[in-house]
Design a protein around this motif. Structure first.
Motif, PDB file in Angstrom:
ATOM      1  N   UNK A  32       0.824  -1.208   0.000  1.00 36.47           N
ATOM      2  CA  UNK A  32       0.000   0.000   0.000  1.00 36.47           C
ATOM      3  C   UNK A  32       0.858   1.257   0.000  1.00 36.47           C
ATOM      4  N   UNK A  33       2.010   1.202   0.708  1.00 38.22           N
ATOM      5  CA  UNK A  33       2.826   2.395   0.885  1.00 38.22           C
ATOM      6  C   UNK A  33       3.889   2.591  -0.188  1.00 38.22           C
ATOM      7  N   UNK A  34       4.062   1.608  -1.065  1.00 39.61           N
ATOM      8  CA  UNK A  34       5.144   1.748  -2.038  1.00 39.61           C
ATOM      9  C   UNK A  34       4.860   2.862  -3.040  1.00 39.61           C
ATOM     10  N   UNK A  35       3.589   3.289  -3.142  1.00 36.31           N
ATOM     11  CA  UNK A  35       3.241   4.379  -4.035  1.00 36.31           C
ATOM     12  C   UNK A  35       3.216   5.721  -3.312  1.00 36.31           C
ATOM     13  N   UNK A  36       3.635   5.738  -2.037  1.00 36.57           N
ATOM     14  CA  UNK A  36       3.742   6.980  -1.279  1.00 36.57           C
ATOM     15  C   UNK A  36       5.202   7.373  -1.166  1.00 36.57           C
ATOM     16  N   UNK A  68       4.956  16.146 -11.048  1.00 36.86           N
ATOM     17  CA  UNK A  68       5.690  14.928 -11.377  1.00 36.86           C
ATOM     18  C   UNK A  68       5.018  13.713 -10.746  1.00 36.86           C
ATOM     19  N   UNK A  69       4.577  13.841  -9.490  1.00 38.10           N
ATOM     20  CA  UNK A  69       3.930  12.714  -8.821  1.00 38.10           C
ATOM     21  C   UNK A  69       2.650  12.310  -9.540  1.00 38.10           C
ATOM     22  N   UNK A  70       1.948  13.278 -10.075  1.00 34.59           N
ATOM     23  CA  UNK A  70       0.735  12.979 -10.838  1.00 34.59           C
ATOM     24  C   UNK A  70       1.087  12.239 -12.124  1.00 34.59           C
ATOM     25  N   UNK A  74       1.966   8.625  -8.315  1.00 34.25           N
ATOM     26  CA  UNK A  74       2.444   8.408  -6.945  1.00 34.25           C
ATOM     27  C   UNK A  74       1.799   9.421  -6.000  1.00 34.25           C
ATOM     28  N   UNK A  75       1.606   9.013  -4.782  1.00 30.36           N
ATOM     29  CA  UNK A  75       1.209   9.946  -3.735  1.00 30.36           C
ATOM     30  C   UNK A  75       2.475  10.519  -3.104  1.00 30.36           C
ATOM     31  N   UNK A  93      16.413   6.195   5.366  1.00 28.15           N
ATOM     32  CA  UNK A  93      15.079   5.816   4.913  1.00 28.15           C
ATOM     33  C   UNK A  93      13.953   6.642   5.495  1.00 28.15           C
ATOM     34  N   UNK A  94      14.278   7.739   6.175  1.00 30.69           N
ATOM     35  CA  UNK A  94      13.236   8.603   6.735  1.00 30.69           C
ATOM     36  C   UNK A  94      12.516   9.395   5.649  1.00 30.69           C
ATOM     37  N   UNK A  95      13.208   9.628   4.540  1.00 28.55           N
ATOM     38  CA  UNK A  95      12.618  10.276   3.370  1.00 28.55           C
ATOM     39  C   UNK A  95      13.031   9.480   2.134  1.00 28.55           C
ATOM     40  N   UNK A  96      12.294   9.664   1.051  1.00 31.25           N
ATOM     41  CA  UNK A  96      12.604   8.972  -0.196  1.00 31.25           C
ATOM     42  C   UNK A  96      13.317   9.866  -1.201  1.00 31.25           C
ATOM     43  N   UNK A  97      13.094  11.184  -1.065  1.00 33.83           N
ATOM     44  CA  UNK A  97      13.654  12.135  -2.025  1.00 33.83           C
ATOM     45  C   UNK A  97      14.100  13.403  -1.303  1.00 33.83           C
TER      46      UNK A  97
END
Length: 269
Positions: A32-36, A68-70, A74-75, A93-97
């Motif tokens: 569920x969270x891989x798209x966040x 870009x997320x749209x 991605x959420x 790993x606290x943030x992705x970008x």
């Protein structure tokens, strides 16, 4: 004894089933969270990413990240971070970008993977549109303002010929670019050196026809999105999304909204 053994077996079976259930719940949560995507940003960096009067994240990079997320379905969630700890936050790993006026340079490339550049920036000289100053040479004996401890200060300090030619042999220091532009408006100084993206933002808010930017600049750089080196799939997705919003002209509109100019990087040398 038989009862004790039976109870132990029952507890073992229950424990195994509980472990299986937790495992699949975790898998489901990860799915569920891989798209966040969690985007780390400095919420005081006007105009790239900051908070408005209601506490909402706004800015050029905020709008671009949303576009870009749209494009990549991605959420996103914007996470304020201590900017000095940005690479650590990413690595842990606290943030992705990392997405907030993040300059691409060789030192950062050692620990972070960068997206394709999306914005060009440089240190520029701003003066009043009615002033007879059209080149760096014409700053001789002129008073020049700059924000203290800024990239602009570094740029002007590294150009010894320019530094020695301006009035007093040193720039006048200000707490902010806005303060420097106020003194430029009042005639207390003759020019301001600043990041182009910041300068364009303040000029756009204050009335860009009042100012002009010299064609000669001091230093150039580009901005990119910081990603963990092993997140190759995410890197490809971000590059795809950036390419889509640049090709569609949406990135240009976002740039014009914040800077009054198209500063989107298009691969120029």
């Amino acid at each position: 004894m038989k009862k004790v053994l039976r109870d132990i077996v029952i507890w073992l079976i229950a424990f195994i089933f509980l472990g299986i259930i937790i495992h699949f719940l975790n898998l489901d949560n990860r799915e569920k969270n891989k798209d966040l995507l969690i985007i780390g940003y400095d919420d005081t960096f006007v105009p790239m990413g900051f908070r408005d009067s209601k506490g909402n994240p706004v800015g050029f990079d905020i709008d671009l990240a949303k576009a870009v997320s749209k494009a990549i379905n991605k959420e996103i969630k914007f996470q304020p971070i201590d900017w000095t700890m940005k690479e650590t936050e990413l690595r842990n790993g606290n943030i992705d970008l990392i997405w907030n006026g993040y300059s691409i340079n060789d030192e950062r490339k050692k620990t972070v993977a960068f997206s394709n550049p999306y914005l060009k920036d440089k240190q520029v000289v701003i003066t009043k549109s009615n002033r007879e100053i059209n080149s760096l040479k014409e700053l001789k004996n002129k008073s020049v303002g700059v924000q203290a401890a800024s990239s602009a200060m570094d740029a002007i300090s590294s150009d010894k010929d320019l530094l020695n030619s301006i009035k007093g042999g040193a720039p006048i220091l200000y707490e902010s670019n806005n303060d420097a532009l106020m003194d430029l408006d009042s005639g207390r100084i003759d020019a301001v050196v600043a990041d182009e993206v910041l300068a364009r933002y303040y000029m756009n808010k204050r009335g860009k026809d009042k100012y002009k930017v010299l064609k000669e600049d001091l230093e150039e750089e580009t901005y990119g999105v910081g990603i963990r080196k092993d997140d190759k799939e995410l890197l490809n997705e971000i590059n795809y999304g950036l390419n889509q919003v640049i090709k569609s002209g949406e990135a240009k509109k976002i740039s014009e909204k914040w800077f009054g100019e198209d500063l989107i990087y298009k691969g120029e040398s």
